[in-house]
Scaffold this motif. Structure first.
Motif, PDB file in Angstrom:
ATOM      1  N   SER A  21       0.847  -1.196   0.000  1.00  0.00           N
ATOM      2  CA  SER A  21       0.000   0.000   0.000  1.00  0.00           C
ATOM      3  C   SER A  21       0.876   1.236   0.000  1.00  0.00           C
ATOM      4  N   ALA A  23       0.091   5.119   1.075  1.00  0.00           N
ATOM      5  CA  ALA A  23      -0.867   6.092   1.588  1.00  0.00           C
ATOM      6  C   ALA A  23      -0.286   7.488   1.478  1.00  0.00           C
ATOM      7  N   ARG A  72      -5.979   1.715  -7.165  1.00  0.00           N
ATOM      8  CA  ARG A  72      -5.977   2.882  -6.285  1.00  0.00           C
ATOM      9  C   ARG A  72      -7.372   3.140  -5.775  1.00  0.00           C
ATOM     10  N   LYS A  76      -9.457   7.239  -0.439  1.00  0.00           N
ATOM     11  CA  LYS A  76      -8.495   7.021   0.646  1.00  0.00           C
ATOM     12  C   LYS A  76      -7.123   7.583   0.317  1.00  0.00           C
ATOM     13  N   THR A  78      -4.918   6.468  -1.631  1.00  0.00           N
ATOM     14  CA  THR A  78      -4.034   5.313  -1.462  1.00  0.00           C
ATOM     15  C   THR A  78      -3.931   4.521  -2.760  1.00  0.00           C
ATOM     16  N   TYR A  80      -2.229   0.800  -4.449  1.00  0.00           N
ATOM     17  CA  TYR A  80      -1.853  -0.552  -4.047  1.00  0.00           C
ATOM     18  C   TYR A  80      -1.137  -1.259  -5.207  1.00  0.00           C
TER      19      TYR A  80
END
Length: 128
Positions: A21, A23, A72, A76, A78, A80
């Protein structure tokens, strides 16, 4: 302060899977291309894959195509990467990257110089 923080790295046997991940904080990258790179000991940093802001476009290095999947979640902030069928040659520090430019994917997504923000990296070790 803009930060990208990778997580999910670790040690796994060949054939196994990991999900990394990335972030982001400090600003939204929901309108920007993001990417994953990796660097093995003694080697230069290399492109793994990239994803456009709406996930409409993804592109991968030949070495990971069919095994890695980037996604993605803009809500969030974020990104991945799902890594399957891992090989010892996938061992490296994995970095996420994001650019400031909006609404652009283009053909230079594999160039590290394109990206303005980088995470600190997370180690992935694949044993035979």
């Amino acid at each position: 302060q803009v930060q990208l923080v990778e997580s999910g790295g670790g040690s796994v046997q060949a054939g196994g899977s990991l999900r990394l991940s990335c972030a982001a904080s400090g600003r939204s990258f929901s309108k920007s291309t993001m990417a994953w790179f990796r660097q093995a000991p003694g080697k230069e940093r290399e492109f793994v894959g990239a994803i456009s802001w709406t996930s409409s476009y993804t592109n991968y290095a030949d070495s990971v195509k069919g095994r890695f999947t980037i996604s993605r979640d803009n809500a969030k902030n974020t990104m991945y990467v799902q890594m399957n069928s891992l090989k010892p040659e996938d061992t490296a520090v994995y970095y996420c990257a994001a650019e400031s430019r909006l609404y652009y994917f283009g053909s230079d997504y594999n160039k590290a110089t394109r990206y303005d923000y980088w995470g600190q990296g997370t180690q992935v070790t694949v044993s035979a």
